[in-house]
Write an enzyme that holds these catalytic residues in place. Structure first.
Site, mmCIF file in Angstrom:
data_model
loop_
_atom_site.group_PDB
_atom_site.id
_atom_site.type_symbol
_atom_site.label_atom_id
_atom_site.label_comp_id
_atom_site.label_asym_id
_atom_site.label_seq_id
_atom_site.Cartn_x
_atom_site.Cartn_y
_atom_site.Cartn_z
ATOM 1 N N GLY B 37 0.792 -1.219 0.000
ATOM 2 C CA GLY B 37 0.000 0.000 0.000
ATOM 3 C C GLY B 37 0.828 1.274 0.000
ATOM 4 O O GLY B 37 0.296 2.350 -0.205
ATOM 5 N N CYS B 246 -27.924 -9.224 -16.303
ATOM 6 C CA CYS B 246 -27.396 -8.903 -17.621
ATOM 7 C C CYS B 246 -28.411 -9.296 -18.703
ATOM 8 O O CYS B 246 -28.939 -10.409 -18.695
ATOM 9 C CB CYS B 246 -26.081 -9.647 -17.834
ATOM 10 S SG CYS B 246 -25.416 -9.492 -19.495
ATOM 11 N N CYS B 249 -26.510 -12.298 -20.891
ATOM 12 C CA CYS B 249 -26.180 -13.603 -20.342
ATOM 13 C C CYS B 249 -26.964 -13.940 -19.075
ATOM 14 O O CYS B 249 -26.856 -15.037 -18.539
ATOM 15 C CB CYS B 249 -24.679 -13.723 -20.069
ATOM 16 S SG CYS B 249 -24.157 -12.884 -18.571
ATOM 17 N N CYS B 271 -23.243 -7.055 -18.705
ATOM 18 C CA CYS B 271 -22.023 -7.231 -17.937
ATOM 19 C C CYS B 271 -20.948 -6.284 -18.464
ATOM 20 O O CYS B 271 -20.776 -6.160 -19.679
ATOM 21 C CB CYS B 271 -21.483 -8.648 -18.085
ATOM 22 S SG CYS B 271 -22.510 -9.891 -17.317
ATOM 23 N N CYS B 277 -19.075 -12.348 -19.710
ATOM 24 C CA CYS B 277 -20.400 -12.397 -20.334
ATOM 25 C C CYS B 277 -20.376 -13.361 -21.520
ATOM 26 O O CYS B 277 -21.261 -14.205 -21.677
ATOM 27 C CB CYS B 277 -20.795 -10.998 -20.789
ATOM 28 S SG CYS B 277 -22.517 -10.821 -21.222
#
Lengths: 259, 298
Positions: B37, B246, B249, B271, B277
């Protein structure tokens, strides 16, 4: 009011900028609940002194000590930076002359008051907000202005907000740099009233720098008069103002406009 | 000194950057992994693309590539957008590595603004393109001060931003670049991924590397690190996802893009991860057609 153990001690503090003298050889003790006024004309070194005392600049000479946990004086210059910054966030407070230096202008009033709480680990929104509303009441700001930005506040309101932001973590020592500067006289009077009652209520020790002798007369117990970086006179505020001994103090006192 | 493979064509060194530069970037990467970080400064180079197009990510990718790697590049989850296509072909040309659109097959994935829906593995690298690495930038403009705040873990200011969100909108409205705490120490900007993706960074088996080219910073999350999104006790972190599934899909757990499909205000949700997808549709999943014109956001 006075206790035996001092809360804060400055010993022979000095600071110069190259050949230019800031302040020299300033020593005093401050006790819990005591208010010390530092007066002098512009350029007399009083702001330099205040910044040294508050740890914002490092003095060239001397030492500064604070009673951190009630067990005795500890040199703040010997402390590590994290300790000093923690001290500045919790036990100390600094009220700037210009609220813009002491506030985050793009953050709402509530966020400004809550910042110090969040800095020391507060993570409950509801509680932070409650504290903020409580403090807005104590400094005579309306609670419905909590989500307004300080940019939309008047000068007097900004200054009161700055005071609330500083006092929310319950500091024991407050540094003030001309807190009433730039405000008109009626607003000044209200702010002084507010400061006086808060200081009494919370038992704060205050070091206040000002060029306004009326502020010192109203607030301070003791005062120091500075000229060209030196302290020329110290004593009880009433005593110094009523019976000034040093020629420069006499000049200052006699220069005040009588209405 | 360089060990240029034969298939790196057009007279470029393998993966465009010279070996010294790659070593410099690798040193920064190792330091970044050692201090999760923490933003490690590095000497960012000019790349043959403008700042803001992923120069940081490209340099990190170049420093990590080996001839055996298989590269996938996504932009907002899609493999077929301009930025993704050109970076993919850039590495195909300068490093001669294999490229793919499949998350499963890729060994190194460079991404802008998304984390793939498919769970990542230990043998994969995820490289993020980062525009502004400093999470405190808009709260405290002084870099000297923000570095000090990182050094001393003074992160109260980050919560002031979240406080402002709640006071203004009633909930934490930050929806992307949502600040996280890595390993209980440094607060980090996860780059502008939607906060929906934040939980995927936590305990992730893959190495996550972040490169900011213009800002000259590299930071990293080692595998299986704790990554916690900042929040308040009474306003806990919330993933935020458009409701519905979606339209292509039928997935109801993926991050959805809203697509306006005519000038009558009709829209569909699909998606954002095109590989996810597509592979679902290949497996026979279909979207709810009746859903197409009525799904509402939130």
């Amino acid at each position: 009011m006075m206790q035996e153990r001092p809360l804060f001690r400055a010993s022979a503090v000095g600071k110069s900028y190259g050949k230019q003298l800031g302040c020299r050889d300033v020593s005093f003790d401050l006790y819990p609940g005591e208010i010390m006024g530092i007066v002098g004309e512009s350029g007399s070194g009083k702001s330099t002194l205040l910044n040294c005392l508050a740890g914002q600049i490092e003095p060239d000479t001397g030492d500064i000590a604070f009673d951190v946990d009630g067990t005795g004086l500890v040199s703040t210059l010997q402390m590590s930076e994290p300790e000093r910054r923690m001290l500045a966030r919790t036990q100390w407070a600094f009220v700037h002359q210009n609220p813009r230096d002491g506030l985050r202008m793009a953050v709402s009033a509530g966020g400004n008051i809550g910042e110090r709480l969040m800095n020391i680990g507060a993570r409950h929104y509801g509680n932070i907000r409650e504290d903020a509303i409580g403090w807005m009441g104590r400094v005579e700001l309306e609670a419905n202005r909590i989500d307004d930005r300080p940019a939309n506040f008047s000068g007097g309101m900004q200054q009161r907000l700055q005071i609330a932001r500083n006092l929310v973590t319950g500091p024991r020592l407050v540094f003030m740099d001309e807190p009433t500067g730039g405000l008109d006289v009626s607003v000044q009077a209200r702010l002084l009233d507010l400061l006086r009652s808060l200081v009494q209520e919370l038992g704060l020790a205050v070091i206040i720098v000002t060029h306004d002798l009326a502020v010192v007369r109203m607030l301070a117990h003791r005062m120091m008069v500075m000229q060209k970086g030196h302290v020329v006179e110290t004593g009880l505020a009433d005593q110094v103002l009523d019976d000034p001994q040093h020629p420069y103090t006499q000049l200052l006192v006699s220069s005040v406009l009588q209405v | 000194m360089s060990a240029t493979p034969a298939d790196a064509g057009d007279g470029y060194n393998f993966a465009y950057l010279d070996e010294q530069t790659k070593r410099m970037i690798r040193r920064a990467l190792l330091k970044a992994l050692a201090v999760p970080g923490y933003q490690v400064p590095f000497a960012s180079r000019e790349m043959p693309m403008p700042y803001g197009w992923g120069t940081g990510g490209v340099q990190v990718t170049a420093a990590c590539l080996t001839p055996d790697d298989c590269v996938k590049v996504i932009d907002q989850g899609a493999d077929d957008t301009t930025n993704a296509v050109s970076i993919r072909s850039f590495f195909a040309r300068t490093a001669g590595v294999a490229t793919t659109e499949s998350t499963e097959e890729a060994s190194l994935i460079q991404t802008r603004h998304r984390i793939p829906e498919t769970a990542l593995r230990e043998d994969q690298l995820l490289v993020y393109q980062v525009p502004i690495p400093e999470p405190l930038r808009f709260l405290e403009p002084r870099e000297t001060e923000t570095r000090k705040m990182h050094a001393l873990s003074e992160y109260g200011l980050m919560h002031v931003k979240l406080y402002e969100d709640i006071s203004r909108h009633g909930h934490i409205s930050t929806a992307y670049a949502y600040p996280v705490n890595v390993g209980g120490r440094y607060v980090m900007d996860p780059s502008p991924i939607p906060k929906f993706d934040n939980p995927k960074m936590d305990n992730c088996p893959a190495i996550q590397l972040f490169g900011a080219g213009r800002e000259q910073r590299i930071y990293a999350i080692p595998p299986y690190s704790e990554v916690k999104s900042l929040d308040f006790e009474d306003y806990p972190f919330d993933r935020l996802r458009a409701s519905g599934s979606c339209a292509l899909c039928g997935a109801d757990d993926s991050y959805l893009d809203e697509v306006i499909i005519d000038d009558q205000g009709n829209r569909m949700f699909v998606c954002s991860d095109t590989d996810f997808c597509g592979s679902r549709r290949d497996q026979g999943h279909v979207g709810d057609q009746s859903d197409l014109f009525e799904t509402g956001a939130e």
